[in-house]
Design a protein around this motif. Structure first.
Motif, PDB file in Angstrom:
ATOM      1  N   CYS A 174       4.248  -2.408   7.976  1.00  0.00           N
ATOM      2  CA  CYS A 174       4.429  -1.578   6.781  1.00  0.00           C
ATOM      3  C   CYS A 174       4.130  -2.393   5.531  1.00  0.00           C
ATOM      4  N   ASP A 175       3.275  -1.843   4.666  1.00  0.00           N
ATOM      5  CA  ASP A 175       3.013  -2.420   3.345  1.00  0.00           C
ATOM      6  C   ASP A 175       3.632  -1.506   2.292  1.00  0.00           C
ATOM      7  N   PRO A 176       4.675  -1.939   1.611  1.00  0.00           N
ATOM      8  CA  PRO A 176       5.339  -1.055   0.648  1.00  0.00           C
ATOM      9  C   PRO A 176       4.541  -0.940  -0.647  1.00  0.00           C
ATOM     10  N   ILE A 177       4.999  -0.052  -1.516  1.00  0.00           N
ATOM     11  CA  ILE A 177       4.410   0.067  -2.847  1.00  0.00           C
ATOM     12  C   ILE A 177       4.677  -1.237  -3.598  1.00  0.00           C
ATOM     13  N   SER A 178       3.664  -1.719  -4.291  1.00  0.00           N
ATOM     14  CA  SER A 178       3.785  -2.975  -5.014  1.00  0.00           C
ATOM     15  C   SER A 178       4.944  -2.919  -6.003  1.00  0.00           C
ATOM     16  N   GLY A 179       5.798  -3.932  -5.946  1.00  0.00           N
ATOM     17  CA  GLY A 179       6.929  -4.005  -6.866  1.00  0.00           C
ATOM     18  C   GLY A 179       8.203  -3.390  -6.323  1.00  0.00           C
ATOM     19  N   HIS A 180       8.121  -2.670  -5.225  1.00  0.00           N
ATOM     20  CA  HIS A 180       9.319  -2.087  -4.614  1.00  0.00           C
ATOM     21  C   HIS A 180      10.029  -3.157  -3.792  1.00  0.00           C
ATOM     22  N   THR A 181      11.299  -3.367  -4.114  1.00  0.00           N
ATOM     23  CA  THR A 181      12.028  -4.417  -3.402  1.00  0.00           C
ATOM     24  C   THR A 181      12.785  -3.892  -2.194  1.00  0.00           C
ATOM     25  N   ALA A 182      13.021  -2.603  -2.141  1.00  0.00           N
ATOM     26  CA  ALA A 182      13.739  -2.014  -1.003  1.00  0.00           C
ATOM     27  C   ALA A 182      12.745  -1.391  -0.033  1.00  0.00           C
TER      28      ALA A 182
END
Lengths: 113, 113
Positions: free
Chosen positions: B23-31
Motif C-alpha cells: 500500500c502506498d498512502p496519499i503523500s503526507g498522510h501519517t495514518a
C-alpha cells in the motif's frame, strides 16, 4: 459491542426520485459518521461525512442527517441519476476504538431509467 | 494529487503459500489502515498505523497476519500459510494524523486456491 446496522440492503428507484438509506449505531458516544460509495471492482469512495456536533450536512444532491438521541443517521440522495447506482456503506468511529471505522453491511442502490 | 495505490490489483496463490500486499498512502498522510472485505460485506478493520508503529492491531485474525510500515509511508501486509478463508479484497486507507477522513485505495483481490 460496537455495531452499525444498515437498511435497506437493496433499493431500487426511478431516475429523478430520491433515495434514503438509514443506519443505526450502538455507542452513544460515537462522534464521526462517514458514508462511502463503492462501485464494482473499486475501493470505497468517501462521499460525505458528519460529526456529532451537527445535525445535518449537505453537498449538492447528497445530504446526511444525524439524530444522536435515537442513535441513527441517514443518507439522502435527491434527483437520482443512473451513475448513482452503486453500493453505499455507512460507517462510524466508536469512542475508545481508536480511529478504526466500523461499517454497515451496505445498500445496493439501483437507479432505473 | 495521487490517491492511495495498492499492488498487486489481483493475487492468486495456493493454499499454504506466503503473500505480500503493498500500500502506498496519499503523500503526507501519517495514518494508514488495512481493512478486509469479503463478498457482499462491508470492510472490516485489520490494523492501523500512526507513523511507523502499529497503533491498533486488534483486527488481525491470527498470527499468520502481519503488517509493517518501516519508514512511515509504504506499508506491506504479509500473510503466511494462506488458507482458502483468507480470500477477500484487502483494502488500504490513509488519513491525515489529526483528521478522521479515511481515503481508500482500489484494493487487492486475493484468491487462495
Amino acid at each position: 459491542g460496537e455495531n452499525v446496522e444498515q437498511h435497506p440492503s437493496t433499493l431500487s428507484v426511478q431516475e429523478g426520485d430520491s433515495a434514503v438509506i438509514k443506519c443505526t449505531y450502538s455507542d452513544s458516544a460515537s462522534n464521526y459518521f462517514p458514508w462511502y460509495k463503492q462501485e464494482l471492482g473499486k475501493g470505497p469512495q468517501l462521499i460525505i461525512d458528519i460529526r456529532s456536533n451537527v445535525g445535518e450536512k449537505k453537498d449538492q444532491r447528497i445530504a446526511v442527517t444525524l439524530n444522536k438521541t435515537a442513535k441513527h443517521f441517514s443518507l439522502h440522495i435527491t434527483e437520482t441519476q443512473p451513475e448513482d447506482s452503486a453500493v453505499y456503506f455507512c460507517a462510524a468511529i466508536f469512542t475508545g476504538g481508536g480511529n478504526k471505522l466500523t461499517f454497515g453491511t451496505g445498500t445496493q442502490l439501483k437507479v432505473e431509467l | 494529487g495521487a490517491g492511495v495505490s495498492q499492488t498487486p490489483s489481483n493475487k492468486v496463490t495456493e493454499k499454504g503459500k506466503y503473500v505480500e500486499l503493498r500500500c502506498d498512502p496519499i503523500s503526507g498522510h501519517t495514518a494508514l489502515y488495512w481493512y478486509r472485505q469479503s463478498l457482499g460485506q462491508g470492510p472490516e478493520f485489520l490494523i492501523y498505523f500512526q507513523g511507523t508503529g502499529a497503533a491498533d492491531d486488534s483486527g488481525l485474525p491470527n498470527d499468520r497476519f502481519f503488517a509493517v510500515r518501516p519508514e512511515g509511508s509504504v506499508s506491506t501486509l504479509k500473510i503466511q500459510r494462506t488458507e482458502r478463508g483468507d480470500s477477500a479484497v484487502y483494502l488500504c486507507a490513509s488519513s491525515l494524523m489529526q483528521d478522521n477522513e479515511q481515503f481508500f485505495g482500489p484494493g487487492t483481490r486475493l484468491t487462495v486456491l
